[in-house]
Design an enzyme around this catalytic site. Structure first.
Site, PDB file in Angstrom:
ATOM      1  CG  HIS A 142     -46.824 -41.934   3.087  1.00  0.00           C
ATOM      2  ND1 HIS A 142     -47.154 -41.735   4.407  1.00  0.00           N
ATOM      3  CD2 HIS A 142     -46.196 -40.818   2.694  1.00  0.00           C
ATOM      4  CE1 HIS A 142     -46.750 -40.545   4.787  1.00  0.00           C
ATOM      5  NE2 HIS A 142     -46.160 -39.962   3.760  1.00  0.00           N
ATOM      6  NE  ARG A 143     -41.601 -40.179   1.516  1.00  0.00           N
ATOM      7  CZ  ARG A 143     -42.311 -40.277   0.407  1.00  0.00           C
ATOM      8  NH1 ARG A 143     -42.943 -41.403   0.138  1.00  0.00           N
ATOM      9  NH2 ARG A 143     -42.396 -39.263  -0.435  1.00  0.00           N
ATOM     10  CG  ASP A 180     -39.797 -31.992   2.118  1.00  0.00           C
ATOM     11  OD1 ASP A 180     -40.565 -32.899   1.756  1.00  0.00           O
ATOM     12  OD2 ASP A 180     -39.592 -30.960   1.455  1.00  0.00           O
ATOM     13  CE  LYS A 208     -47.201 -38.128  20.327  1.00  0.00           C
ATOM     14  NZ  LYS A 208     -46.571 -36.936  19.733  1.00  0.00           N
ATOM     15  CE  LYS A 212     -46.135 -32.823  15.067  1.00  0.00           C
ATOM     16  NZ  LYS A 212     -45.789 -33.125  16.472  1.00  0.00           N
ATOM     17  CE  LYS A 220     -38.185 -40.568  15.050  1.00  0.00           C
ATOM     18  NZ  LYS A 220     -38.700 -40.762  16.423  1.00  0.00           N
ATOM     19  CB  SER A 258     -36.480 -37.408  15.683  1.00  0.00           C
ATOM     20  OG  SER A 258     -36.772 -37.317  17.052  1.00  0.00           O
TER      21      SER A 258
HETATM   22  N1  GLU Z   1     -43.055 -36.168  20.363  1.00  0.00           N
HETATM   23  C1  GLU Z   1     -42.556 -35.223  19.440  1.00  0.00           C
HETATM   24  C2  GLU Z   1     -43.683 -34.696  18.565  1.00  0.00           C
HETATM   25  O1  GLU Z   1     -44.835 -34.709  18.928  1.00  0.00           O
HETATM   26  C3  GLU Z   1     -41.356 -35.747  18.665  1.00  0.00           C
HETATM   27  C4  GLU Z   1     -41.607 -36.919  17.770  1.00  0.00           C
HETATM   28  C5  GLU Z   1     -40.328 -37.522  17.187  1.00  0.00           C
HETATM   29  O2  GLU Z   1     -39.268 -36.945  17.326  1.00  0.00           O
HETATM   30  O3  GLU Z   1     -40.455 -38.596  16.599  1.00  0.00           O
HETATM   31  O4  GLU Z   1     -43.464 -34.167  17.513  1.00  0.00           O
END
Ligand code: GLU
Length: 477
Positions: A62-63, A96, A103, A91, A67, A369
């Site tokens: 959706h975005r 935001d 993952k 998360k 990540k 990040s």
């Molecule tokens: N692996 C980290 C997490 O579980 C960082 C993920 C990220 O920075 O994209 O939140």
């Protein structure tokens, strides 16, 4: 039968779905993992061909980009990667950060390979991900996780650059890179720093502290931490060195360090212990005044030590229905992903243990990040344009104060006024702000939304509300 990791996360999310009364179709779509890539590829290691298996799951788009980290471990599997991808979606929404959730994992024991071999394997995995559309600055951006760090991210970014040199934003294809290769200052400590900022914000809310059966202030609080990896190390270091909390036990794979005075003195010196671990690769043999080493068998039991805050910062499923009733901590601060199972969560709640959930508390990594990604696509370091300008302004202000008062300012005050922010200051301030605002939203939701009586459900309500809104407002394409 034990629930799988994904079932555990979904069972927790269901609580928030019920509270929000979401449409069944939307709820199903929200929980589903959008796509999963499984790759199997050969790499020649020491003259022999070895086959490696890896996954990259995209939970939501959706975005964009989606990540989330990539872990290198001997126990990764598709269910785990999908569960972790969904946690990334929630998360990002909670703090935001405008990303979807993803993952990845590679089935490997990184201790068995040397640097060159790890490089060859990582680069080949990167090629697989790129070719299959699971890696690019616009659509899918990995980061470090268990078993990976700056080194692997630098190899991934470099491989992508060679594969897609015409992508002007190639450095943004992964985050958590070394600063010399497009990384951002403050990223390595970010998850641990976020845990500290999250706990600090919790302690600013006197009502919440009281409801958790804790006394005011972080100073002197007794903490047990499980895992002295990147997250546990920085979280316990900052909380003890900067907030005066006492680390009374450190649980690691090969044993436990226990403060024999149970927090009556200064607690375990985290920095010293960490240096020892980096040097020796084990806690065994560590000795300092008042600290005792107990072997591996004591590991699980040590989670049950009486303390104010228990910080599980290692693996998932550490607190289960088997040990949940014996947990004596007042606050469980989930620095790891999924350390408390759904059933354990219910038991802890019944026993009056407060939980700060992973999807909020360990989001500091992805927040920074996000800053790194923005820095990469804007091709400029934060602070580069304004730092000296702000210094000059500060100096003018200091001189004006001196003129008006007729007195010289103290040197340290003048220096403070006339110092512009460095990148790391801006990163920390942005992270602090993100963690504070997120917890305030969670507090508010817990207070005002009927049927929400714990922080995890509140956090998921915050997340689902934002994600569902994007479906409802824009429609399903
Ligand atoms: N692996 C980290 C997490 O579980 C960082 C993920 C990220 O920075 O994209 O939140």
């Amino acid at each position: 039968m034990e629930l799988s990791f994904k079932e555990n996360v979904n069972a927790m999310v269901d609580g928030a779905i019920r509270v929000l009364g979401l449409d069944e179709g939307i709820a199903k779509a929200l929980k589903a993992c959008n796509s999963v890539l499984k790759v199997q590829f050969p790499v020649k290691v020491r003259g022999r061909v070895e086959l490696f298996t890896g996954w990259r799951a995209v939970h939501s788009t959706h975005r964009l980009p989606a990540k989330g980290g990539i872990r290198f471990a001997t126990f990764v599997n598709q269910d785990e990667v999908e569960a972790l991808a969904s946690l990334m979606t929630y998360k990002c929404a909670i703090v935001d950060v405008p990303f979807g959730g993803s993952k990845g994992g590679l089935l490997i024991d990184p201790t068995k390979y040397n640097r060159d071999e790890m490089q060859a394997i990582t680069r080949r995995f990167t090629l697989e991900l790129t070719r299959k559309g699971f890696l690019s600055p616009a659509t899918n951006v990995p980061a470090p996780d268990m078993g990976t760090g700056e080194r692997e991210m630098a190899w991934m970014a470099d491989t992508y650059k060679h594969l897609v040199p015409e992508d002007i934003n190639f450095t943004a294809c992964v985050t958590g890179k070394p600063v010399a290769h497009g990384g951002i200052r403050g990223r390595t400590e970010a998850t641990g720093r976020g845990v500290q900022f999250g706990i600090r914000e919790f302690f600013r809310n006197t009502k919440a502290v009281k409801a958790a059966h804790l006394t005011k202030g972080l100073g002197g609080k007794k903490i047990v931490v499980q895992g002295l990896g990147n997250v546990g190390y920085y979280a316990s270091k900052f909380l003890s060195e900067e907030d005066g909390a006492k680390i009374i036990a450190i649980i690691e794979r090969d044993g436990v360090l226990v403060d024999k005075t149970a927090g009556k003195k200064q607690g375990i010196p985290v920095e010293k212990v960490h240096q020892y671990m980096v040097e020796k690769g084990t806690l065994k043999g560590y000795s300092s005044a008042g600290v005792e080493f107990l072997d591996k068998k004591a590991g699980q039991k040590a989670l049950e030590i009486e303390c104010d805050i228990l910080i599980p910062a290692a693996l998932e499923a550490q607190i289960t229905k088997k040990n949940a009733k014996r947990i004596k901590a007042k606050l469980v601060a989930e620095a790891a992903n999924g350390p408390v199972t759904f059933e354990a969560d219910q038991i802890l709640k019944k026993n009056g243990v407060t939980i700060l959930p992973d999807a909020f508390l360990n989001a500091g990594g992805v927040v920074v990040s996000y800053f790194e990604w923005v820095r990469n696509i804007s091709h400029i370091r934060f602070g580069r344009m304004q730092r000296r300008f702000e210094e000059a302004k500060g100096l003018q202000f200091a001189s004006a104060l001196e003129r008006l008062s007729g007195k010289p300012l103290r040197k340290s005050v003048k220096e403070d006024l006339a110092s512009g922010p460095q990148e790391v200051d801006l990163v920390r301030s942005g992270l602090d702000d993100s963690m504070r605002l997120a917890l305030q939203e969670i507090f508010e939701t817990k207070k005002s939304v009927k049927g929400v009586d714990d922080y995890r459900t509140a956090a998921y309500v915050v997340a689902l509300d934002k994600i569902a809104r994007s479906y409802l407002d824009i429609g399903v394409y």
